[in-house]
Scaffold this motif. Structure first.
Motif, mmCIF file in Angstrom:
data_model
loop_
_atom_site.group_PDB
_atom_site.id
_atom_site.type_symbol
_atom_site.label_atom_id
_atom_site.label_comp_id
_atom_site.label_asym_id
_atom_site.label_seq_id
_atom_site.Cartn_x
_atom_site.Cartn_y
_atom_site.Cartn_z
ATOM 1 N N LEU A 56 36.637 27.082 34.090
ATOM 2 C CA LEU A 56 37.669 27.846 33.380
ATOM 3 C C LEU A 56 37.994 27.193 32.040
ATOM 4 N N LEU B 43 39.658 36.185 26.193
ATOM 5 C CA LEU B 43 39.028 36.882 27.316
ATOM 6 C C LEU B 43 39.404 36.211 28.641
ATOM 7 N N VAL B 44 39.394 34.885 28.653
ATOM 8 C CA VAL B 44 39.769 34.180 29.893
ATOM 9 C C VAL B 44 41.208 34.543 30.263
ATOM 10 N N ARG B 45 42.052 34.662 29.260
ATOM 11 C CA ARG B 45 43.439 35.038 29.526
ATOM 12 C C ARG B 45 43.513 36.456 30.082
ATOM 13 N N ALA B 46 42.677 37.344 29.517
ATOM 14 C CA ALA B 46 42.677 38.728 30.008
ATOM 15 C C ALA B 46 42.190 38.815 31.453
ATOM 16 N N PHE B 47 41.461 37.809 31.901
ATOM 17 C CA PHE B 47 41.032 37.777 33.307
ATOM 18 C C PHE B 47 42.192 37.415 34.237
ATOM 19 N N GLY B 48 43.327 37.057 33.660
ATOM 20 C CA GLY B 48 44.486 36.725 34.494
ATOM 21 C C GLY B 48 44.762 35.238 34.583
ATOM 22 N N VAL B 49 44.135 34.459 33.699
ATOM 23 C CA VAL B 49 44.323 33.002 33.734
ATOM 24 C C VAL B 49 45.380 32.621 32.691
ATOM 25 N N ASN B 50 46.328 31.796 33.106
ATOM 26 C CA ASN B 50 47.380 31.366 32.183
ATOM 27 C C ASN B 50 46.815 30.270 31.270
#
Lengths: 232, 290
Positions: free
Chosen positions: B171, B181-188
């Motif tokens: 991550l 994009l990583v944030r859009a995956f639901g990662v804070n």
């Protein structure tokens, strides 16, 4: 029309000083495949990014499963159950195919299991240990779609999944979208390829200058009207 | 050819210095590679780690082993506060602004410690379990110094494994490439950035605790080492974790050997190597050309 899973009203978005969306209004009914169609630069991709909270400033309303998400940061939008597959695919070069596949967190039950993904995308398993960006364009697109199917998100936002791909791969993606629809996924699809869109969608929204100018069901005589609007 | 005990003694000294270079440059590389922050406060955080251990001992009587855990936690939390309150505001600007901010911060921290504790070193005892040494025949190996080298190797290996082989590491690497994009995956992602900076600062803190019994605990210990550590990171390749660790140990040994064969150059050899590497391979020995 079935109950809307996603309802977008008066959505406006900006990139810096550039005002891109001027009040998008549309609904995505549960279990349907809905497309946003239009020429380059009319705001289709920005609409998906605005729904995900990835644009600079946005106003209006984005209601998902009855809950307003316009004020949420993008990680909370993702956690709420909206999965996003970007136009550029977003495959991470520093991760292997397997790492890319399991990267997005599972947000709720109901996602595809690894066995089901293996059945849908067998080629990815053969290259599981390869660097993600070493895959062909078609394989990268498969990977970008596969990884969001694991998460259990019921709404998938797909941005031009067929762009630059060979016809045989486009057909394969079409078959996958039909299977996903049968499994109950709801899909909001941005497409330039009208023929592909017509082969998978239940309804189309035509976008021009950052606004929806028409909603066309994917049937019969209406498609003729749509073709003339798009000039295809 | 110098006598074997002299050669081995200098090699051991080089290895110990290399151990500190490796742990410190690991933290710097981690923070730069994953967060794009040139953390000039790293030396100050290393010094603070040593001071926290010294204060724990002198004020509360808490010894080396608990300090090895408490001090990095304190420095990590301090680092997280710095990231949250200051560095985050610069996230969208050129990394140069982060460098200037952390440089200023390092000067402020160092100044405060100088004013409070002066510049003379504070002694810190080697823990009783690690006192004494082993006669290897050709040289005498102090147990604590051997412990420092092994502890550094364990820290470096553990960090590398965590970044390279775990889901959290994946991550972090993904967030380095495409944070939105990583944030859009639901990662804070903002929380992850804060935690990563805190971890990097904690690595400096743990190096400080390890250094306390070897060098005197003093406010200048960070500024004395940070320039060399930056050179190590540049030679290894900015942002390359493996590169910074291998280069840290390697350059410590080179420095030790230089002290034996040409002592006059021992304080400059690392910078000469840096200049050559920059000329021949600007991205560093293990870095990827952008």
């Amino acid at each position: 029309m079935a109950e809307p899973l996603l309802k977008v009203a008066g959505l406006q978005a900006w990139y810096g000083e550039s005002h891109i969306l001027h009040g998008m209004d549309f609904e995505v009914p549960k279990g349907e495949v809905v497309t946003l169609l239009g020429r380059n630069g009319v705001g289709k991709t920005t609409t998906l990014r605005a729904i995900m909270g990835l644009t600079g400033r946005r106003t209006g309303s984005v209601v998902f499963e009855g809950r307003e998400t316009i004020t949420l940061p993008s990680d909370k939008v993702g956690r709420a159950g909206i999965a996003y597959c970007p136009e550029e695919r977003g495959i991470f070069a520093s991760l292997t195919v397997a790492e890319n596949l399991v990267l997005p967190p599972v947000v709720r039950p109901g996602g595809l299991s690894m066995d089901e993904l293996k059945e849908l995308f067998p080629r990815l398993w053969e290259r599981a240990s390869s660097q993600g960006t070493k895959l062909s364009g078609g394989e990268q697109q498969m990977l970008a779609i596969a990884r969001i199917l694991r998460t259990g998100a019921p709404l998938l936002l797909l941005d031009e999944p067929t762009e630059g791909l060979a016809p045989v791969i486009v057909q394969h993606i079409g078959r996958i979208l039909h299977q996903l629809k049968e499994r109950g996924f709801t899909i909001l699809l941005v497409e330039q390829n009208f023929h592909f869109a017509a082969s998978v969608a239940d309804r189309h929204y035509v976008v021009e200058h950052g606004r929806v100018i028409d909603c066309v069901p994917n049937a019969g005589a209406d498609l003729g009207r749509l073709k003339s609007q798009l000039g295809v | 050819m110098p006598p074997l005990p002299v050669l081995m003694g200098q090699l051991l000294l080089g290895l110990i210095n290399g151990a500190f270079y490796a742990v410190l440059s690991l933290g710097l590389a981690l923070i730069f590679g994953l967060l794009n922050i040139i953390n000039f406060a790293h030396g100050a955080q290393y010094m603070m780690g040593a001071f926290v251990a010294w204060l724990l001992l002198t004020v509360t009587g808490i010894g080396f082993w608990p300090a090895l855990l408490i001090s990095p936690i304190v420095i990590g939390l301090f680092g997280m506060a710095v990231e949250r309150t200051m560095l985050r505001r610069l996230a969208k600007l050129d990394p140069l602004y982060g460098l200037l901010l952390t440089f200023g911060l390092a000067l402020v921290i160092e100044g405060l410690f100088r004013q409070q504790y002066g510049v003379s070193g504070q002694p810190y005892q080697v823990p009783s379990a690690l006192q004494g040494g082993i006669n290897l025949g050709f040289m005498f190996l102090p147990i604590y110094r051997g412990f420092v080298v092994i502890a550094s190797l364990v820290i470096c290996l553990g960090t590398w494994l965590a970044i390279d082989k775990t889901k959290l590491g994946a991550l972090l690497r993904a967030a380095t490439e495409n944070p939105s994009l990583v944030r859009a995956f639901g990662v804070n992602v903002p929380l992850m950035i804060t935690a990563t900076y805190g971890f990097g600062a904690a690595l400096a803190g743990i190096a400080g605790v390890l250094a306390a019994p070897v060098y005197a605990v003093n406010p200048l210990m960070g500024s004395n080492i940070i320039i060399i550590v930056f050179a190590v990171v540049v030679i290894g390749g900015m942002g390359s974790i493996l590169g910074s660790v291998l280069t840290g140990f390697g350059l410590g040994l080179v420095e030790g050997l230089t002290k034996v064969f040409y002592p006059e150059a021992s304080s400059t050899v690392i910078f000469v190597i840096m200049a050559i590497v920059l000329l021949v391979k600007p991205a560093g020995l293990f870095g990827k050309a952008s």
